[in-house]
Design a protein around this motif. Structure first.
Motif, PDB file in Angstrom:
ATOM      1  N   ASP A 106       0.792  -1.237   0.000  1.00  0.00           N
ATOM      2  CA  ASP A 106       0.000   0.000   0.000  1.00  0.00           C
ATOM      3  C   ASP A 106       0.823   1.285   0.000  1.00  0.00           C
ATOM      4  N   GLU A 107       2.159   1.159  -0.148  1.00  0.00           N
ATOM      5  CA  GLU A 107       2.981   2.371  -0.204  1.00  0.00           C
ATOM      6  C   GLU A 107       3.502   2.568  -1.614  1.00  0.00           C
ATOM      7  N   LEU A 108       3.417   3.796  -2.112  1.00  0.00           N
ATOM      8  CA  LEU A 108       3.978   4.105  -3.426  1.00  0.00           C
ATOM      9  C   LEU A 108       5.498   3.999  -3.319  1.00  0.00           C
ATOM     10  N   MET A 109       6.082   3.151  -4.168  1.00  0.00           N
ATOM     11  CA  MET A 109       7.496   2.805  -4.026  1.00  0.00           C
ATOM     12  C   MET A 109       8.399   3.839  -4.702  1.00  0.00           C
ATOM     13  N   GLY A 110       9.252   4.487  -3.910  1.00  0.00           N
ATOM     14  CA  GLY A 110      10.299   5.339  -4.469  1.00  0.00           C
ATOM     15  C   GLY A 110       9.865   6.745  -4.843  1.00  0.00           C
ATOM     16  N   TYR A 111       8.586   7.020  -4.815  1.00  0.00           N
ATOM     17  CA  TYR A 111       8.113   8.339  -5.274  1.00  0.00           C
ATOM     18  C   TYR A 111       7.036   8.887  -4.354  1.00  0.00           C
ATOM     19  N   ARG A 112       6.856  10.222  -4.445  1.00  0.00           N
ATOM     20  CA  ARG A 112       5.739  10.889  -3.807  1.00  0.00           C
ATOM     21  C   ARG A 112       4.936  11.511  -4.937  1.00  0.00           C
ATOM     22  N   GLN A 113       3.620  11.266  -4.913  1.00  0.00           N
ATOM     23  CA  GLN A 113       2.809  11.746  -6.019  1.00  0.00           C
ATOM     24  C   GLN A 113       2.167  13.084  -5.670  1.00  0.00           C
ATOM     25  N   SER A 114       2.317  14.044  -6.600  1.00  0.00           N
ATOM     26  CA  SER A 114       1.525  15.256  -6.445  1.00  0.00           C
ATOM     27  C   SER A 114       0.894  15.529  -7.804  1.00  0.00           C
ATOM     28  N   GLY A 115      -0.404  15.282  -7.881  1.00  0.00           N
ATOM     29  CA  GLY A 115      -1.119  15.419  -9.150  1.00  0.00           C
ATOM     30  C   GLY A 115      -0.623  14.388 -10.151  1.00  0.00           C
ATOM     31  N   LYS A 116      -0.225  14.873 -11.313  1.00  0.00           N
ATOM     32  CA  LYS A 116       0.197  13.924 -12.352  1.00  0.00           C
ATOM     33  C   LYS A 116       1.702  13.681 -12.353  1.00  0.00           C
ATOM     34  N   VAL A 117       2.393  14.234 -11.343  1.00  0.00           N
ATOM     35  CA  VAL A 117       3.858  14.110 -11.320  1.00  0.00           C
ATOM     36  C   VAL A 117       4.304  13.253 -10.136  1.00  0.00           C
ATOM     37  N   LEU A 118       5.271  12.356 -10.408  1.00  0.00           N
ATOM     38  CA  LEU A 118       5.875  11.565  -9.334  1.00  0.00           C
ATOM     39  C   LEU A 118       7.244  12.159  -9.018  1.00  0.00           C
ATOM     40  N   HIS A 119       7.439  12.575  -7.766  1.00  0.00           N
ATOM     41  CA  HIS A 119       8.734  13.112  -7.361  1.00  0.00           C
ATOM     42  C   HIS A 119       9.524  12.011  -6.672  1.00  0.00           C
ATOM     43  N   GLU A 120      10.760  11.788  -7.135  1.00  0.00           N
ATOM     44  CA  GLU A 120      11.570  10.732  -6.534  1.00  0.00           C
ATOM     45  C   GLU A 120      11.900  11.101  -5.092  1.00  0.00           C
ATOM     46  N   MET A 121      11.830  10.094  -4.221  1.00  0.00           N
ATOM     47  CA  MET A 121      12.071  10.332  -2.802  1.00  0.00           C
ATOM     48  C   MET A 121      13.569  10.414  -2.516  1.00  0.00           C
ATOM     49  N   LYS A 122      13.911  10.901  -1.292  1.00  0.00           N
ATOM     50  CA  LYS A 122      15.315  10.954  -0.883  1.00  0.00           C
ATOM     51  C   LYS A 122      15.824   9.533  -0.630  1.00  0.00           C
ATOM     52  N   PRO A 123      17.147   9.321  -0.868  1.00  0.00           N
ATOM     53  CA  PRO A 123      17.711   7.983  -0.661  1.00  0.00           C
ATOM     54  C   PRO A 123      17.385   7.404   0.715  1.00  0.00           C
ATOM     55  N   LYS A 124      17.368   8.265   1.716  1.00  0.00           N
ATOM     56  CA  LYS A 124      17.108   7.812   3.082  1.00  0.00           C
ATOM     57  C   LYS A 124      15.713   7.176   3.187  1.00  0.00           C
ATOM     58  N   ASP A 125      14.731   7.832   2.554  1.00  0.00           N
ATOM     59  CA  ASP A 125      13.362   7.329   2.636  1.00  0.00           C
ATOM     60  C   ASP A 125      13.183   6.061   1.803  1.00  0.00           C
ATOM     61  N   ILE A 126      13.887   6.016   0.661  1.00  0.00           N
ATOM     62  CA  ILE A 126      13.823   4.802  -0.163  1.00  0.00           C
ATOM     63  C   ILE A 126      14.440   3.634   0.602  1.00  0.00           C
ATOM     64  N   ALA A 127      15.549   3.912   1.296  1.00  0.00           N
ATOM     65  CA  ALA A 127      16.205   2.860   2.080  1.00  0.00           C
ATOM     66  C   ALA A 127      15.223   2.278   3.096  1.00  0.00           C
ATOM     67  N   LYS A 128      14.429   3.148   3.702  1.00  0.00           N
ATOM     68  CA  LYS A 128      13.446   2.693   4.691  1.00  0.00           C
ATOM     69  C   LYS A 128      12.418   1.755   4.046  1.00  0.00           C
ATOM     70  N   GLN A 129      11.956   2.144   2.847  1.00  0.00           N
ATOM     71  CA  GLN A 129      10.979   1.301   2.144  1.00  0.00           C
ATOM     72  C   GLN A 129      11.569  -0.066   1.795  1.00  0.00           C
ATOM     73  N   ARG A 130      12.855  -0.068   1.452  1.00  0.00           N
ATOM     74  CA  ARG A 130      13.478  -1.322   1.016  1.00  0.00           C
ATOM     75  C   ARG A 130      13.591  -2.342   2.144  1.00  0.00           C
ATOM     76  N   GLN A 131      13.541  -1.856   3.395  1.00  0.00           N
ATOM     77  CA  GLN A 131      13.693  -2.795   4.513  1.00  0.00           C
ATOM     78  C   GLN A 131      12.627  -3.879   4.502  1.00  0.00           C
ATOM     79  N   ALA A 132      11.463  -3.561   3.942  1.00  0.00           N
ATOM     80  CA  ALA A 132      10.360  -4.527   3.945  1.00  0.00           C
ATOM     81  C   ALA A 132      10.418  -5.458   2.740  1.00  0.00           C
ATOM     82  N   ILE A 133      11.432  -5.272   1.885  1.00  0.00           N
ATOM     83  CA  ILE A 133      11.521  -6.059   0.659  1.00  0.00           C
ATOM     84  C   ILE A 133      12.877  -6.756   0.611  1.00  0.00           C
ATOM     85  N   GLY A 134      12.881  -8.073   0.692  1.00  0.00           N
ATOM     86  CA  GLY A 134      14.136  -8.810   0.602  1.00  0.00           C
ATOM     87  C   GLY A 134      14.448  -9.110  -0.849  1.00  0.00           C
ATOM     88  N   MET A 135      15.753  -9.171  -1.176  1.00  0.00           N
ATOM     89  CA  MET A 135      16.098  -9.496  -2.561  1.00  0.00           C
ATOM     90  C   MET A 135      17.246 -10.484  -2.600  1.00  0.00           C
TER      91      MET A 135
END
Lengths: 254, 300
Positions: free
Chosen positions: A66-95
């Motif tokens: 349920d979390e948008l991966m790697g981006y924050r959406q504002s209207g029709k544009v996806l803004h890439e998140m900061k590396p720190k926040d992406i790192a946090k999201q990756r913790q829930a995904i093993g590879m």
């Protein structure tokens, strides 16, 4: 079944003028196993790497848990998140990678507990306990103080699985986990993966092991030239393919 | 031509490795040359042994040696930290950082070290006053005569450190580039931050590649401290030349300082080998074979 673990909506990815993903849409429910098959260069590994934002995307959206991966959406544009926040999201995904990518300067156990201690903030004693349990789970209880160079390919890949599991991920991504292994070592790795699937782990597996896909997958998707050609149960896709491209591919690999 | 011996010796035959008679011949020639060179130096009339012996342990020489060691260690310490920063900057995605690092490296590699030492040593002539503060305001943290604020020793340390940083930066960068990109991906996929990945995964593996050339740099630094004689820093070479300008025994004091430089560079080899073994763990290397080590927790 449960809720959507992965919801990819028309994901597009280009390298220069070469569009390697041309609008991939698929969903994976919690506890499901999805196998992605397809010829080399079809974009299947790229898609997998987009799911934990090892690759950025050019269009579409990927929701993981349920979390948008790697981006924050504002209207029709996806803004890439900061590396720190992406790192946090990756913790829930093993590879798990084709070439294992174990840290060669650390022992098997140190490999497994590096992220729980450094990222998860688990105290070293607790992490060691967890690490030993995970190594036992992949059948390597006695290899904790071996360096990767002292392990066979199959053992290294099982350590890599244990390392990914140590962050207690909700989703596991496997990028051709057995392609770099000697044939006699493939079985051990697949057995560990089957065990995970049985235990209810949500898994997306890019693979050439049709036997594994048939036995374990809830859903198989065939990707070619950056597009989903066919998707369905293993029986539908592997045994009664409807599309000519799927048939041609399966004829070559089976 | 090789002939085949068909005699039946049973299975009780022994294999021996290839013999190398030429090694003995070359070894013999080298020994003779070396011995005759040592004899030539030893028996030279121009070198008075008792003067060498007298000054070998002269307190001024030993004091100079301490300064040499101090300056070398301090400069290498500063240079290594700067070099790591420069290397990371040069590999950064930020173009400004890349240009800054490249400019620094080009500038300090492109001018002679001796020139840089003299520049820092005589900074007081170019900028008689030094003021540290916020420009165009009254805020001043530090001000005074340049020659008071930057004495010769500090000028020498600055010059050697900055120059060395420029060279070492390329060594560190090569080491970082030698680490497989899959390592970074694995670290990222575990949720590690960029800094953690660099500290825990990339740099420890880069060390294996960095240490041998850095050992070279260390030895180079040790010898380059002798250039500080031109700004009158009292290191080993300055001490020796001060003595010889009084007693005119130039050759003897060259032998004295040469002996100590050689002694120090030889000793430096030991910590280097220890470091190579430490960072070679997990890699099958020629020098130090990967040996399993007992597990340790709480390494941080």
């Amino acid at each position: 079944m449960g809720h959507l673990m992965v919801d990819a909506r028309s994901v597009r990815k280009s390298y220069g003028s070469n569009e390697v993903l041309q609008g991939i849409s698929l969903t994976v429910e919690s506890g499901e196993v999805l196998c992605i098959i397809g010829p080399s260069g079809s974009g299947k590994s790229t898609f997998l790497r987009c799911l934990n934002h090892l690759e950025s995307i050019n269009g579409g959206r990927i929701y993981v848990n349920d979390e948008l991966m790697g981006y924050r959406q504002s209207g029709k544009v996806l803004h890439e998140m900061k590396p720190k926040d992406i790192a946090k999201q990756r913790q829930a995904i093993g590879m798990v990678f084709q070439r294992f990518n174990l840290f060669p300067h650390m022992t098997a156990l140190q490999n497994v507990i590096e992220a729980p201690i450094g990222v998860g903030g688990v105290n070293p004693e607790e992490a060691k306990q967890l690490g030993l349990e995970l190594l036992a789970q992949v059948g390597l209880a006695d290899k904790g103080d071996h360096y990767p160079s002292q392990l066979s390919g199959g053992q290294q890949q099982r350590v890599a699985i244990a390392r990914a599991l140590a962050m207690k991920p909700k989703l596991m991504l496997f990028d051709e986990p057995t392609s770099a292994l000697d044939p006699e070592l493939v079985g051990d790795v697949l057995d560990v993966m089957k065990g995970l699937a049985k235990a209810g782990m949500t898994m997306i597996v890019v693979t050439h092991e049709m036997g594994f896909a048939r036995e374990v997958a809830d859903k198989v998707v065939f990707i070619d030239k950056g597009q989903i050609v066919e998707m369905g149960s293993p029986k539908q896709v592997l045994d009664k393919p409807q599309e000519a491209r799927t048939k041609a591919f399966l004829n070559k690999v089976l | 031509m090789a002939t085949t011996d068909h005699t039946d010796y049973g299975d009780d035959v022994v294999a021996v490795p290839l013999r190398h008679p030429s090694r003995w011949i070359f070894g013999g020639i080298a020994t003779v040359l070396l011995l005759s060179f040592i004899w030539a130096v030893y028996s030279a009339k121009s070198i008075q042994h008792e003067i060498v012996a007298k000054f070998l342990f002269d307190p001024r020489i030993l004091q100079g040696m301490l300064v040499t060691i101090f300056v070398t260690v301090l400069c290498m310490f500063i240079a290594t930290i700067l070099a790591t920063l420069l290397a990371i900057m040069k590999l950064s995605e930020n173009p400004l950082q890349r240009w800054l690092a490249t400019g620094f490296i080009e500038f300090f590699r492109g001018t002679p070290l001796l020139l840089q030492i003299v520049f820092w040593g005589y900074l007081g002539i170019i900028f008689p006053q030094l003021v540290l503060g916020v420009p165009y305001t009254d805020i001043v943290w530090l001000s005074g005569d340049t020659s008071d604020l930057i004495p010769a020793l500090l000028a020498g340390v600055i010059a050697l450190s900055l120059n060395e940083a420029a060279y070492s930066a390329e060594i560190v960068r090569a080491g970082i580039l030698a680490v497989d990109s899959g390592q970074v991906e694995a670290a990222k996929s575990l949720g590690m931050s960029g800094g953690q990945t660099m500290r825990r995964i990339v740099l420890p593996q880069a060390m294996r590649v960095i240490i041998p050339p850095m050992g070279n740099e260390f030895i180079g630094m040790l010898k380059n401290t002798s250039l500080l004689q031109v700004i009158a820093v009292a290191e080993l070479y300055t001490a020796a030349s001060t003595i010889s300008s009084a007693n005119l025994a130039q050759i003897e004091l060259l032998v004295v300082s040469g002996f100590w430089y050689l002694a120090m560079t030889t000793v430096l080899g030991f910590p280097q080998r220890a470091l190579e073994r430490k960072f070679g763990r997990g890699f099958a290397t020629v020098g130090g074979r990967a040996a399993p080590r007992a597990f340790k927790v709480g390494r941080r």
